[in-house]
Design an enzyme around this catalytic site. Structure first.
Site, mmCIF file in Angstrom:
data_model
loop_
_atom_site.group_PDB
_atom_site.id
_atom_site.type_symbol
_atom_site.label_atom_id
_atom_site.label_comp_id
_atom_site.label_asym_id
_atom_site.label_seq_id
_atom_site.Cartn_x
_atom_site.Cartn_y
_atom_site.Cartn_z
ATOM 1 N N ARG A 82 0.782 -1.228 0.000
ATOM 2 C CA ARG A 82 0.000 0.000 0.000
ATOM 3 C C ARG A 82 0.815 1.279 0.000
ATOM 4 O O ARG A 82 0.308 2.345 -0.339
ATOM 5 C CB ARG A 82 -0.958 -0.015 1.202
ATOM 6 C CG ARG A 82 -2.000 -1.102 1.096
ATOM 7 C CD ARG A 82 -2.530 -1.521 2.433
ATOM 8 N NE ARG A 82 -1.548 -2.311 3.174
ATOM 9 C CZ ARG A 82 -1.744 -2.799 4.382
ATOM 10 N NH1 ARG A 82 -2.873 -2.548 5.001
ATOM 11 N NH2 ARG A 82 -0.811 -3.510 4.977
ATOM 12 N N GLN A 89 -2.703 -0.341 -16.770
ATOM 13 C CA GLN A 89 -3.482 -0.350 -18.010
ATOM 14 C C GLN A 89 -4.902 -0.829 -17.706
ATOM 15 O O GLN A 89 -5.076 -1.843 -17.025
ATOM 16 C CB GLN A 89 -2.823 -1.305 -19.006
ATOM 17 C CG GLN A 89 -3.513 -1.338 -20.346
ATOM 18 C CD GLN A 89 -2.879 -2.367 -21.257
ATOM 19 O OE1 GLN A 89 -2.705 -3.521 -20.902
ATOM 20 N NE2 GLN A 89 -2.515 -1.933 -22.428
ATOM 21 N N ARG A 92 -10.957 -1.762 -18.919
ATOM 22 C CA ARG A 92 -12.245 -1.169 -19.305
ATOM 23 C C ARG A 92 -12.069 -0.380 -20.592
ATOM 24 O O ARG A 92 -12.903 -0.429 -21.479
ATOM 25 C CB ARG A 92 -12.749 -0.206 -18.222
ATOM 26 C CG ARG A 92 -13.117 -0.868 -16.930
ATOM 27 C CD ARG A 92 -13.768 0.146 -16.010
ATOM 28 N NE ARG A 92 -15.083 0.542 -16.495
ATOM 29 C CZ ARG A 92 -15.695 1.679 -16.140
ATOM 30 N NH1 ARG A 92 -15.100 2.519 -15.308
ATOM 31 N NH2 ARG A 92 -16.886 1.969 -16.604
ATOM 32 N N ARG A 169 9.270 -10.181 -0.896
ATOM 33 C CA ARG A 169 9.038 -10.739 -2.229
ATOM 34 C C ARG A 169 10.300 -11.285 -2.885
ATOM 35 O O ARG A 169 10.215 -11.913 -3.944
ATOM 36 C CB ARG A 169 8.395 -9.682 -3.139
ATOM 37 C CG ARG A 169 7.058 -9.152 -2.615
ATOM 38 C CD ARG A 169 5.986 -10.217 -2.537
ATOM 39 N NE ARG A 169 4.692 -9.616 -2.166
ATOM 40 C CZ ARG A 169 3.560 -10.295 -2.093
ATOM 41 N NH1 ARG A 169 3.539 -11.595 -2.331
ATOM 42 N NH2 ARG A 169 2.431 -9.707 -1.738
#
Ligand SMILES: Cc1cc2nc3c(=O)[nH]c(=O)nc-3n(C[C@H](O)[C@H](O)[C@H](O)COP(=O)(O)OP(=O)(O)OC[C@H]3O[C@@H](n4cnc5c(N)ncnc54)[C@H](O)[C@@H]3O)c2cc1C
Length: 230
Positions: A82, A89, A92, A169
């Site tokens: 966050r 991209q 919609r 990560r």
């Protein structure tokens, strides 16, 4: 295939962090401090900040990356972090005419299943195009697209969050695609800020042990360490 390009970053990021840290204990301001700091002093200060867990000065250096070729699986994991800004991209507004998707190596290793995988993903894309042709808006047709579908985004993250996110990560217990993404992000940071780039590493390298339930083998787990000490 994952592609990362560093678009822009805080000029002289390591010196900026070091000067900001020095402000708290100095009579002069950050501009003077920036001029006076030698590369050795910058190195020393960054090492001290890391060792003492004083991470807030790292927030003064930010990095903006263009990320392409990651799956929606990975972009979903990425945006869980966050303390960053993202622009992705839109499915919609952008009709995805080409079928671009990620195929995990574990699937490629099983040719018969790989063929079925490609058939299903391409089949889903075919139906997507058919729906667009039938006048269904892209925002609705996209419901049929698989998580393997590639996406692109721009991400801005400050150095404090980069250190934190890489600690999670770059851990080999994280999923391979997000590990690959952050390996490339680390390489881009190392190119312009090698001292900082070296701090982008899995949490076990800082802890000296693995705090996951199962270790990848590089470091023993906390339980194994305690057990060995008994
Ligand atoms: C290997 C792995 C497996 C995962 N599996 C799952 C899973 O199965 N399901 C799932 O839902 N998630 C999963 N996640 C995501 C995980 O739970 C976190 O949402 C994600 O890693 C974001 O990290 P973060 O919460 O440390 O913080 P970030 O969002 O990166 O924020 C950085 C830090 O800021 C502080 N912070 C941010 N927001 C707040 C807040 N609102 N309140 C207080 N402090 C805040 C915290 O100290 C936090 O560590 C997984 C993550 C990893 C690395």
């Amino acid at each position: 295939m994952v592609h990362v390009a560093l678009m822009s970053y805080t000029p002289d990021p390591e010196r900026t962090i070091a000067a900001a840290a020095r402000v708290s204990t100095s009579l002069v301001g950050a501009t003077k401090l920036t001029e006076k700091l030698t590369p050795q002093a910058v190195d020393r200060l960054l090492a001290q900040l890391i060792a003492s867990g004083h991470f807030s000065p790292f927030e003064h250096a930010s990095f903006t990356f263009a990320v392409e070729g990651i799956s929606r699986v990975t972009s979903h994991q990425l945006v869980r972090h966050r303390m960053a800004s993202y622009t992705q991209q839109s499915q919609r507004y952008v009709p995805l005419k080409e079928v671009n998707y990620v195929t995990p190596a574990a699937i490629t290793a099983k040719p018969k299943l790989e063929t079925k995988y490609h058939d299903v993903v391409r089949g889903a894309h075919h139906l997507y195009l058919e729906m667009l042709d039938a006048g269904i808006p892209a925002e609705d047709a996209r419901y049929v697209l698989p998580q393997a579908t590639e996406t692109r985004l721009v991400m801005t993250m400050n150095a404090r969050e980069l250190i934190h996110v890489c600690s999670l990560r770059l851990c080999l217990r994280a999923q391979w695609e997000i590990v690959e993404l952050f390996e490339r992000i680390k390489a881009e940071v190392e190119r312009v800020a090698p001292r900082l780039g070296a701090e982008l590493k899995p949490k076990c390298y800082r802890l000296g042990y693995c705090d996951e339930a199962e270790s990848c083998g590089i470091f023993p787990t906390a339980t194994q360490v305690v057990g060995e000490r008994r």
